[in-house]
Design a protein around this motif. Structure first.
Motif, PDB file in Angstrom:
ATOM      1  N   THR A  39       5.179   4.325  13.824  1.00  0.00           N
ATOM      2  CA  THR A  39       4.396   4.991  12.816  1.00  0.00           C
ATOM      3  C   THR A  39       4.448   6.338  13.329  1.00  0.00           C
ATOM      4  OG1 THR A  39       2.607   4.459  12.862  1.00  0.00           O
ATOM      5  CG2 THR A  39       4.196   3.308  11.607  1.00  0.00           C
ATOM      6  N   ASP A  69       1.461   5.092   1.477  1.00  0.00           N
ATOM      7  CA  ASP A  69       0.370   6.365   2.251  1.00  0.00           C
ATOM      8  C   ASP A  69       0.454   7.747   1.717  1.00  0.00           C
ATOM      9  OD1 ASP A  69      -0.284   4.335   4.635  1.00  0.00           O
ATOM     10  OD2 ASP A  69       2.241   4.516   5.115  1.00  0.00           O
ATOM     11  N   CYS A  70      -0.485   8.757   2.115  1.00  0.00           N
ATOM     12  CA  CYS A  70      -0.544  10.108   1.330  1.00  0.00           C
ATOM     13  C   CYS A  70       0.736  11.185   1.609  1.00  0.00           C
ATOM     14  CB  CYS A  70      -1.611  10.733   1.101  1.00  0.00           C
ATOM     15  SG  CYS A  70      -2.904   9.539   0.287  1.00  0.00           S
ATOM     16  N   ARG A  92       3.612   9.896  11.149  1.00  0.00           N
ATOM     17  CA  ARG A  92       3.049  10.787   9.837  1.00  0.00           C
ATOM     18  C   ARG A  92       3.217  12.284   9.602  1.00  0.00           C
ATOM     19  NH1 ARG A  92      -0.166   6.037   9.376  1.00  0.00           N
ATOM     20  NH2 ARG A  92       1.554   4.569   8.374  1.00  0.00           N
ATOM     21  N   GLY A 104       6.018  10.255   1.873  1.00  0.00           N
ATOM     22  CA  GLY A 104       4.360  10.226   0.721  1.00  0.00           C
ATOM     23  C   GLY A 104       4.662   9.431  -0.610  1.00  0.00           C
ATOM     24  N   ARG A 125      -5.415   3.441  -1.150  1.00  0.00           N
ATOM     25  CA  ARG A 125      -3.976   3.379  -1.189  1.00  0.00           C
ATOM     26  C   ARG A 125      -3.872   1.705  -0.895  1.00  0.00           C
ATOM     27  NH1 ARG A 125      -2.929   4.264   2.951  1.00  0.00           N
ATOM     28  NH2 ARG A 125      -4.260   4.857   4.645  1.00  0.00           N
ATOM     29  N   HIS A 146       1.006  -1.016   0.017  1.00  0.00           N
ATOM     30  CA  HIS A 146       0.007  -0.199   0.100  1.00  0.00           C
ATOM     31  C   HIS A 146       0.865   1.087   0.205  1.00  0.00           C
ATOM     32  CE1 HIS A 146       0.855   0.087   4.365  1.00  0.00           C
ATOM     33  NE2 HIS A 146       0.620   1.270   4.402  1.00  0.00           N
ATOM     34  N   SER A 159       6.094   9.793   6.722  1.00  0.00           N
ATOM     35  CA  SER A 159       6.197   8.916   7.827  1.00  0.00           C
ATOM     36  C   SER A 159       7.695   8.991   7.993  1.00  0.00           C
ATOM     37  CB  SER A 159       5.881   7.950   7.178  1.00  0.00           C
ATOM     38  OG  SER A 159       4.916   7.691   6.839  1.00  0.00           O
TER      39      SER A 159
END
Length: 351
Positions: A329, A239-240, A331, A313, A276, A237, A243
């Motif tokens: 995590t 992530d936008c 972000r 991202g 995603r 996947h 991170s």
């Protein structure tokens, strides 16, 4: 409401065997036995079991297996490493993070920025030495957490006991046996304990205000703790937001694909519940159905306790727990983008 998803089998709809009301999305191979509400009620009715009824320590008794091989993935390199204990390499890493933040704030192109591994960046955090499964259960055993694949709320102690190889608890959903991994927000108690030092570099580099005292980059979501047994997989996947992945215990392996290759991992459309998520399983890629994946190439990184991975991202990633693992995590993103998405979600959440 809980949705069960299987990335390797076909799906079928099923209603709860107990209440006959709630429809579940379930795999046609792995038979679900209850809906989430009935499973939670069943779990609450089960007698409480003490850790003393198991072979301690809990961590070494946790269920697990080797991750499936990813031999068909083209791995063409490794993530760049900066040794945090080396002053020159640490300064180079900080300079790279600052350059990334400047480019983000000024809306410049970010293709030149790639994931970097900050080797030993949090090696001095007390959590690296203390946060075993047994210690966490002693300190935070009553804290509510979730087993994310089926989003089943339970306490940390219940998770630890259910994750044992010789668990005395019956399965909640899959009668042939279950694997558990959990997520939880980093709680106020965890932050105040002194075990985590988010106010230090490299995190302070990204979140620092500019010369006018303005914060242009802020956390995009609450930091989260992830706990997983050996063999747990985070499906492919992206992530936008940008991170940090902080490894506190155990070892994780990640494969990452650059944003220009997103079309090669065949992500679900944005309107889909699995948006995603890539439709390709790197352990069993169906190249007839997803032929472009054969041309995709990944970079590889292995995280050990004390390591931090930074990745921008839209980098697709696939994660394996090589051993029992505890990670965090974090972000973050531009304040305008983060607040805009929060406002959209708040509108969607209104009745």
């Amino acid at each position: 409401m809980v949705s069960g998803w299987c990335t390797r089998h076909s799906f079928a709809l099923s209603s709860c065997a107990a209440c006959k009301r709630v429809k579940l999305q379930r795999c046609s191979v792995s038979r679900l036995i209850d809906c989430s509400s009935c499973a939670s009620r069943s779990m609450a009715q089960q007698p409480a079991l003490s850790p003393t009824q198991y072979n301690l320590p809990l961590e070494s008794g946790a269920n697990g297996c080797y991750p499936p091989p990813t031999t068909e993935v083209r791995v063409t390199g490794r993530v760049k490493v900066h040794d945090w204990q080396d002053i020159a390499q640490r300064e180079a890493a900080v300079t790279e993070l600052q350059a990334f933040c400047t480019a983000s704030i000024n809306r410049l192109r970010l293709e030149a920025f790639k994931p970097i591994l900050l080797k030993g960046a949090v090696a001095d955090w007390p959590a690296v030495d203390k946060w075993s499964l047994d210690w966490l259960v002693q300190q935070y055993g009553e804290q509510r957490v979730q087993a994310p694949s089926m989003l089943t709320p339970m306490t940390l102690e219940q998770f630890a006991l259910r994750a044992q190889k010789d668990s005395l608890h019956p399965p909640l959903f899959y009668p042939d046996g279950e694997f558990y991994y959990m997520q939880s927000p980093v709680t106020r108690d965890m932050r105040l304990s002194g075990d985590l030092k988010f106010d230090q570099s490299p995190f302070s580099v990204v979140l620092a205000p500019d010369e006018k005292g303005v914060r242009n980059i802020i956390p995009a979501a609450a930091a989260r703790v992830w706990m997983s047994p050996q063999g747990a997989i985070s499906p492919l996947h992206f992530d936008c937001h940008d991170s940090f992945l902080i490894q506190l215990r155990g070892t994780k392996r990640m494969l990452l694909w650059s944003p220009d290759q997103l079309h090669m991992v065949y992500p679900y459309p944005n309107w889909h519940v699995l948006r995603r998520r890539g439709r390709v399983d790197p352990a069993m890629p169906n190249l007839k159905r997803f032929p472009k994946f054969a041309k995709a190439h990944a970079v590889e990184v292995v995280l050990h306790p004390g390591d931090v991975l930074f990745f921008p991202g839209y980098w697709a990633h696939y994660t394996e727990s090589c051993t029992f693992s505890v990670s965090i995590t974090c972000r973050f993103g531009l304040v305008q983008e983060v607040t805009r998405k929060r406002s959209i979600f708040s509108l969607l959440a209104r009745p």
